[in-house]
Write a protein that holds these residues in place. Structure first.
Motif: not given
Length: 319
Positions: A68-71, A81-93
């Protein structure tokens, strides 16, 4: 029997809290339960895959916060927003993949490996933000967590809008889509059969040609990615990235999976069961809140529920 007992428990909770409070089955409270359950449900889906392989992931709460912080940082830097949230998902992965590599290559027990990641992810989230929340993320960032499908509003004569129908929250729709996809993957795809085989008997699965290490890596990566998605949902609801969020969420997610019939011994578990378990946790918290029960007592009650679910699992394994 455990699945049936979970369904019966869910029904009794709904019945009991409905009798205790006439507002429990209201539209607004039902939507509140859906919102509260969505994050735990998403985490529980990822943990179900890990638990079926015979492992455990204690890091999902901290990975949620870091993602969430990375997003939020990506949004603050000017990324849409959408690419930014993808950064969060990739961080989790990436965090989940790191767990999988440590477990499969270094042969460190999952409990210890994911406990280490729990500390690493939480420390990174606090260090990056200076332990301060990230605000000013804009209205678009809050759309995922606070938006709803089919919401109907009406403008009053004074110019202020009135909500006629609150609509179906986006997090609930997202949970449904992810749950259907995960259930299809586990039941209809080869990787799903490999996940069950690895948890049932890892050595037999390996001798049968299943690449057990790759299967575990996939399960932990999926768990991390879903933790990243959960982080986006939670931070979007708050419209603020809180590096301290997600504390103890991993225990609620594990409880949801176990209550729903997943075996900590591996090889057993379903997405539908986990969804039932997540709603039991969500309804229990919501109903106890409406009854004025303190958060400390709620922890005690849920603790006993988890112990009971694990006891039923142990009895099933003995039989």
């Amino acid at each position: 029997m455990q699945r049936l007992s979970a369904i019966l428990t869910l029904f009794l909770l709904i019945l009991g809290f409905s009798l205790a409070s006439p507002h429990f089955l209201s539209v607004n409270n039902t939507l509140t339960v859906l919102l509260q359950t969505s994050v735990i449900g998403l985490l529980g889906i990822g943990l179900t895959m890990v638990i079926i392989t015979g492992g455990i992931d204690l890091s999902v709460g901290s990975v949620l916060a870091l993602s969430g912080v990375m997003s939020a940082l990506a949004v603050r830097s000017g990324i849409p927003v959408v690419p930014a949230m993808s950064v969060g998902v990739l961080t989790g992965a990436a965090c989940g993949g790191f767990n999988g590599i440590v477990i499969t290559k270094l042969r460190i027990p999952p409990f210890v490996a994911t406990l280490g990641m729990m500390l690493i992810a939480r420390g990174l989230a606090l260090q990056i933000t200076g332990a301060a929340p990230i605000s000013g993320l804009g209205r678009a960032f809050g759309q995922l967590g606070n938006g709803a499908l089919f919401r109907i509003t009406e403008t009053q004569p004074n110019g202020f809008p009135t909500v006629i129908f609150p609509g179906i929250p986006y997090p609930a729709i997202l949970l449904l889509i992810v749950a259907i996809g995960a259930a299809y993957l586990l039941r209809r795809r080869q990787i799903g059969r490999h996940i069950y085989a690895t948890g049932s008997n890892e050595e037999a699965a390996r001798l049968s040609g299943v690449r057990t290490d790759r299967t575990k890596l996939y399960a932990y990566t999926m768990s991390g990615a879903l933790a990243g998605l959960s982080g986006n949902v939670l931070m979007s609801r708050l419209v603020t990235a809180q590096p301290s969020e997600g504390v103890m969420y991993e225990l609620d997610a594990i409880a949801a999976a176990v209550i729903g019939g997943a075996s900590l011994s591996g090889g057993v578990g379903t997405i539908s069961g986990t969804m039932i378990g997540a709603f039991i946790i969500g309804i229990l918290r919501n109903g106890l809140n409406m009854s004025g029960v303190s958060a400390f007592i709620q922890q005690i009650v849920i603790g006993f529920v988890v112990i009971g679910a694990v006891w039923i699992d142990q009895m099933r394994n003995r039989n």
